[in-house]
Design an enzyme around this catalytic site. Sequence first.
Site, short mmCIF file in Angstrom:
data_model
loop_
_atom_site.label_atom_id
_atom_site.label_comp_id
_atom_site.label_asym_id
_atom_site.label_seq_id
_atom_site.Cartn_x
_atom_site.Cartn_y
_atom_site.Cartn_z
N ARG A 154 2.27 1.98 18.30
CA ARG A 154 2.04 1.14 17.29
C ARG A 154 1.23 1.16 15.69
NH1 ARG A 154 3.42 -2.15 21.17
NH2 ARG A 154 3.71 -3.95 19.44
N TYR A 202 -12.75 9.87 10.91
CA TYR A 202 -13.16 8.73 9.70
C TYR A 202 -12.49 9.44 8.22
CZ TYR A 202 -15.22 3.77 9.78
OH TYR A 202 -14.49 2.39 10.25
N ASP A 236 12.30 -4.83 4.99
CA ASP A 236 12.05 -4.54 6.49
C ASP A 236 12.70 -3.91 7.12
OD1 ASP A 236 9.91 -4.75 8.51
OD2 ASP A 236 9.37 -6.84 7.80
N THR A 260 7.68 -1.21 10.66
CA THR A 260 6.41 -0.26 12.34
C THR A 260 7.54 0.97 12.66
OG1 THR A 260 7.60 -1.75 13.77
CG2 THR A 260 6.03 -2.44 12.57
N GLU A 312 -10.66 7.90 4.58
CA GLU A 312 -10.94 7.31 3.51
C GLU A 312 -10.10 7.99 2.69
OE1 GLU A 312 -13.54 3.84 3.48
OE2 GLU A 312 -13.40 3.09 5.20
N LYS A 320 9.23 0.85 17.76
CA LYS A 320 10.05 -0.39 17.90
C LYS A 320 11.63 0.62 18.05
CE LYS A 320 9.07 -4.38 15.85
NZ LYS A 320 7.91 -4.75 14.79
N1 DSN Z 1 6.78 -9.08 16.63
C1 DSN Z 1 7.92 -8.29 16.52
C2 DSN Z 1 9.01 -8.52 17.76
O1 DSN Z 1 8.91 -8.62 18.60
O2 DSN Z 1 9.99 -8.41 17.06
C3 DSN Z 1 7.79 -8.72 14.93
O3 DSN Z 1 6.47 -8.03 14.34
#
Ligand code: DSN
Length: 426
Positions: free
Chosen positions: A240, A59, A205, A231, A61, A234
Amino acid sequence: MTIPAPVSHPALSAADPELAALVGAEEQLQADTLRLIPSENYVSAAVLEATGTVLQNKYSEGYAGRRYYEGQQNIDRVETLAVERAKAVFGVEHANVQPYSGSPANLAVYLAFAEPGDTVLGMALPMGGHLTHGWGVSATGSWFRGVQYGVRADNALIDFDQVRDLARKERPKIIFCGGTAVPRTIDFAAFGEIAREVDAVLVADIAHIAGLIAGGAHPSPVPHADVISTTTHKTLRGPRGAMLMSRTSHAKAIDKAVFPGLQGGPHNHTTAAIAVALREAAAPSFREYAHAVVANARALAEALLARGFDLVSGGTDNHLVLIDLTSKDVPGKVAAKALDRAGIVVNYNTVPFDPRKPFDPSGIRIGTPSLTSRGLGTDRMAQVAEWIDRGVAAAAKGDEETLAAIRTEVAELMAAYPAPGLPIGA
Ligand code: DSN
């Protein structure tokens, strides 16, 4: 269904054979199939290992040097490494690597820069935006006043006249750009100009295109956006997780919003894996990867056009191709499910101005991050297009024999391109 015996994970297999078998089955599935969902990828073995370390036992924080728990000698250094690498890769002054994923990252932005009921401007979900850009069913659209822009009917490009008009009329506190089904380059400069005119916070974003930006295959939002949200799993090919980046002037507001505003302890194993992914993203080979993703998507788009498919905006500039199947007389969901049976994994998706419902839309969304990670090049995209074409035609006729034949062909080709991180075929 017979679940194959797991090929790795000895401790897991001994402790929980049922769960281990499912992991083994997923490894086999990811090895055998052509994964075209544009928001997915294969992480490296190093990223995967980092997510499975004892860092998850801790932990912490707070932030490095300012924690609410002791024993942070190593964790502070892990988080600092991730932060410094994010700053270097994206050329930003500040990075927060603690958001659990993209939606909490975006919610933290609302917390930092708006009050409940304030107006936010974002791209409508069915036009290619994201739930958290103020769409009604999301908390961001019910706790805040979401106003939505879209794309032009004639070319499916972002309608900047509409964005400007809405911004002037509605005076949003926050403007979101970026999305989940945007096949073209995002003009961050144009959004920046509009945001400055109405004194709004511009949030880029970049979740889908972070890896392309890191690798120089898409322009960076850094000179134009106040906040960059992404994120990490991707095109960036990390675990993740998510990050928020900004100038120093916004650092305090963002950090306070993430913790203690929204989250508790950061997921340190994820932070470590983000650090590893960012190290990989700084390597010259990642530049090649990012450009290869785009080259593959363009080649795939060309091959699909040649086969008579309608592509939203007529093609792609990035990693993603959005196919409108209306002219093929097959609903997106029917096509997606049939392609899945053929070993080609896509997702059904709305297309702009879709007359069908989101759960049964007109399109499918595909992309090239995963297949590029396996080393497929532009020379293979004609074959991929041929499988999609044959698969969609088979879907229309309910021709299961053809789908099964494609599945065998796909598995044969994929066996020649071992996937990073998988214990199969490496
Ligand atoms: N779920 C993602 C996507 O597949 O584009 C976006 O958050």
